[in-house]
Design a protein around this motif. Structure first.
Motif, PDB file in Angstrom:
ATOM      1  N   VAL A  89      -3.728   4.289  -1.196  1.00  0.00           N
ATOM      2  CA  VAL A  89      -4.654   4.650  -0.129  1.00  0.00           C
ATOM      3  C   VAL A  89      -4.544   6.143   0.151  1.00  0.00           C
ATOM      4  CG1 VAL A  89      -5.397   4.193   2.226  1.00  0.00           C
ATOM      5  CG2 VAL A  89      -4.314   2.375   0.887  1.00  0.00           C
ATOM      6  N   VAL A 103      -6.139   0.379   7.910  1.00  0.00           N
ATOM      7  CA  VAL A 103      -6.783  -0.857   8.380  1.00  0.00           C
ATOM      8  C   VAL A 103      -7.901  -1.265   7.423  1.00  0.00           C
ATOM      9  CG1 VAL A 103      -8.199  -1.858  10.217  1.00  0.00           C
ATOM     10  CG2 VAL A 103      -6.164  -0.515  10.794  1.00  0.00           C
ATOM     11  N   GLU A 104      -8.661  -0.281   6.943  1.00  0.00           N
ATOM     12  CA  GLU A 104      -9.765  -0.598   6.039  1.00  0.00           C
ATOM     13  C   GLU A 104      -9.289  -1.080   4.672  1.00  0.00           C
ATOM     14  OE1 GLU A 104     -12.139   2.907   5.844  1.00  0.00           O
ATOM     15  OE2 GLU A 104     -13.129   2.563   7.782  1.00  0.00           O
ATOM     16  N   SER A 105      -8.178  -0.552   4.194  1.00  0.00           N
ATOM     17  CA  SER A 105      -7.743  -0.864   2.831  1.00  0.00           C
ATOM     18  C   SER A 105      -6.612  -1.871   2.748  1.00  0.00           C
ATOM     19  CB  SER A 105      -7.292   0.423   2.119  1.00  0.00           C
ATOM     20  OG  SER A 105      -8.341   1.361   2.048  1.00  0.00           O
ATOM     21  N   CYS A 106      -5.822  -1.985   3.806  1.00  0.00           N
ATOM     22  CA  CYS A 106      -4.587  -2.764   3.707  1.00  0.00           C
ATOM     23  C   CYS A 106      -4.468  -3.898   4.712  1.00  0.00           C
ATOM     24  CB  CYS A 106      -3.390  -1.846   3.887  1.00  0.00           C
ATOM     25  SG  CYS A 106      -3.280  -0.532   2.668  1.00  0.00           S
ATOM     26  N   SER A 107      -5.531  -4.211   5.416  1.00  0.00           N
ATOM     27  CA  SER A 107      -5.440  -5.293   6.396  1.00  0.00           C
ATOM     28  C   SER A 107      -5.045  -6.599   5.719  1.00  0.00           C
ATOM     29  CB  SER A 107      -6.779  -5.474   7.115  1.00  0.00           C
ATOM     30  OG  SER A 107      -6.984  -4.428   8.039  1.00  0.00           O
ATOM     31  N   CYS A 117       0.823  -1.205   0.000  1.00  0.00           N
ATOM     32  CA  CYS A 117       0.000   0.000   0.000  1.00  0.00           C
ATOM     33  C   CYS A 117       0.860   1.259   0.000  1.00  0.00           C
ATOM     34  CB  CYS A 117      -0.917   0.020   1.225  1.00  0.00           C
ATOM     35  SG  CYS A 117      -2.143  -1.309   1.213  1.00  0.00           S
ATOM     36  N   LYS A 120      -4.726   5.830  10.444  1.00  0.00           N
ATOM     37  CA  LYS A 120      -4.713   4.419  10.820  1.00  0.00           C
ATOM     38  C   LYS A 120      -5.974   3.714  10.325  1.00  0.00           C
ATOM     39  CE  LYS A 120      -5.706   3.146  15.042  1.00  0.00           C
ATOM     40  NZ  LYS A 120      -5.627   2.918  16.506  1.00  0.00           N
ATOM     41  N   THR A 121      -7.112   4.369  10.460  1.00  0.00           N
ATOM     42  CA  THR A 121      -8.374   3.764  10.016  1.00  0.00           C
ATOM     43  C   THR A 121      -8.345   3.477   8.519  1.00  0.00           C
ATOM     44  OG1 THR A 121      -9.632   4.864  11.773  1.00  0.00           O
ATOM     45  CG2 THR A 121     -10.866   4.112   9.837  1.00  0.00           C
ATOM     46  N   ALA A 122      -7.821   4.418   7.753  1.00  0.00           N
ATOM     47  CA  ALA A 122      -7.760   4.231   6.295  1.00  0.00           C
ATOM     48  C   ALA A 122      -6.885   3.031   5.931  1.00  0.00           C
ATOM     49  CB  ALA A 122      -7.219   5.493   5.632  1.00  0.00           C
TER      50      ALA A 122
END
Length: 319
Positions: free
Chosen positions: A113, A128-132, A80, A124-126
């Motif tokens: 992202v 976690v949502e896109s790259c977990s 990412c 951090k939220t972005a």
């Protein structure tokens, strides 16, 4: 007779794609009038197209090196690029090149992202949502590319929480160095060596004015320079003073050290005084600051003395 150069020189700096286009007409006029033009920081493709010498970093090379390094980590599967300003051409080039670096090294699954570098919780939220990691996988399968310094603070905070993830960063900063010192999985920072980037154009222009000489290259690369560990305190002091003062007020401090802090012994032993009991070995080594001041004082005195001699000579010739 004093030599007179055949042209003047100017430097146009910190280009971006929008600014260079608005300056092209003016610059073309300067070029027609035999004015030497150097550019640096951004816009190497446009500078080359216009025939100007460019000093700086190829952003494609920088991004590619990040993707290549992340892809070579055995565990990584998802990659990412954390772009806080998607409309900036430099960041787009870096992210696109990261993708090429990953894919040309046998891996895929790259994601851009959009993040907010001013809000680390949102950052951090972005991610976690896109790259977990994919289901049943852990964060060691994820490689992150921070394509600019504004991402460093939030990126390092993220790695502290998700410390199995890997990262490469463009630019360097105290936040990045702190993360490296703490043992986070930061492969390297990509330094475009901004001091060198700003210094070289003007040193070359000075030679053009004084010697009527210019190098034939159209591109001098100052980066990407990979920084894999924090600099020594000595180097940081040098950098903070723009390399004008590299030393310490402490007279016992070493004048030179290596990047890892090892002292370099620059003293040359004098055999003629080795056995002389009268030699005072307790006198402190002068700091680079005091050496610089002594040199400056000597220079000023020499100039003043020379001025007096010239004034006397002028008076005698006139009378």
């Amino acid at each position: 007779m004093m030599y007179q150069p055949t042209f003047n020189s100017i430097a146009i700096f910190r280009f971006d794609n929008r600014r260079i286009l608005t300056l092209r007409v003016a610059l073309d006029t300067c070029k027609t009038n035999n004015v030497t033009i150097n550019t640096f920081n951004a816009g190497p493709d446009l500078a080359k197209e216009a025939g100007y010498l460019f000093f700086g970093q190829d952003e494609t090379d920088a991004g590619y090196s990040a993707g290549e390094a992340l892809a070579k980590v055995p565990s990584t599967e998802k990659f990412c690029c954390t772009n806080d300003q998607p409309d900036i051409s430099v960041l787009k080039k870096r992210c696109d090149a990261m993708k090429s670096g990953v894919e040309e090294n046998g891996k895929s699954n790259t994601i851009d992202v959009t993040v907010d570098s001013n809000d680390c919780d949102a950052w951090k939220t972005a991610i976690v949502e896109s790259c977990s990691p994919d289901e049943s996988k852990d964060w060691s399968t994820v490689g992150l590319y921070f394509p600019g310094q504004p991402n460093h603070k939030c990126g390092v905070e993220f790695l502290r929480e998700y410390n199995a993830a890997y990262a490469v960063a463009s630019d360097v900063s105290e936040d990045l160095y702190e993360g490296m010192s703490d043992g986070l999985n930061i492969l390297f920072g990509i330094d475009q060596q901004s001091y060198l980037q700003g210094y070289l154009p003007f040193s070359h222009l000075t030679l053009a004015v004084t010697n009527d000489q210019m190098i034939e290259n159209d591109y001098i690369q100052t980066g990407p320079h990979q920084v894999t560990e924090p600099p020594s305190e000595h180097f940081e002091e040098c950098a903070e003073n723009n390399f004008e003062v590299c030393g310490s007020d402490d007279d016992d401090a070493p004048l030179l050290t290596t990047s890892d802090g090892e002292v370099i012994d620059t003293s040359a032993p004098d055999d003629s005084t080795a056995d002389d009991e009268s030699t005072d070995d307790t006198s402190p080594t002068p700091s680079s600051r005091s050496l610089r001041q002594s040199t400056d004082y000597t220079h000023h005195i020499t100039l003043a003395f020379g001025g007096i001699i010239m004034a006397i000579g002028g008076y005698l010739l006139a009378n």
